[in-house]
Design an enzyme around this catalytic site. Sequence first.
Site, PDB file in Angstrom:
ATOM      1  CB  CYS A  49     -14.205   1.686 -60.591  1.00  0.00           C
ATOM      2  SG  CYS A  49     -15.355   2.718 -59.682  1.00  0.00           S
ATOM      3  CB  CYS A  52     -17.441   0.216 -60.136  1.00  0.00           C
ATOM      4  SG  CYS A  52     -17.258   1.819 -60.957  1.00  0.00           S
TER       5      CYS A  52
END
Length: 126
Positions: A49, A52
């Site tokens: 991600c 993230c």
Amino acid sequence: MRASATVCSTTNPTGKRRMNMREVNEKTFEQEVLHSGLPVLVDFYADWCGPCRMMAPVVHELAEAYEGKMKAVKVNVDEAGALAASYGVSSIPTLAYFEGGQLKGVSVGYVPREDLEGKLAQWGQA
């Protein structure tokens, strides 16, 4: 599923090693988060991600800034999907703030440090 917690660390842009953050899973979450003597910021993330990865340094900085007043841990949603689902995590990154074993606040998506500090203040972390 791993029984033990993993410790993660990163290096900041100046090369200084950042504070370690513990990675927790279904088996360690209760002890590390719900029974913690300190408020806990939980970073629900995945390695793949992009947002993230952008959020990780912010969380590490806050973990350092609030050391002794709050701890921060990470939950890999690919390895602990049931745990993430039990807290309604459907998008990542999701940051969840727990105090006294209770969920006090949630933030979804990338959040700049200043905004996250404002949310922490709202949730009870001064």
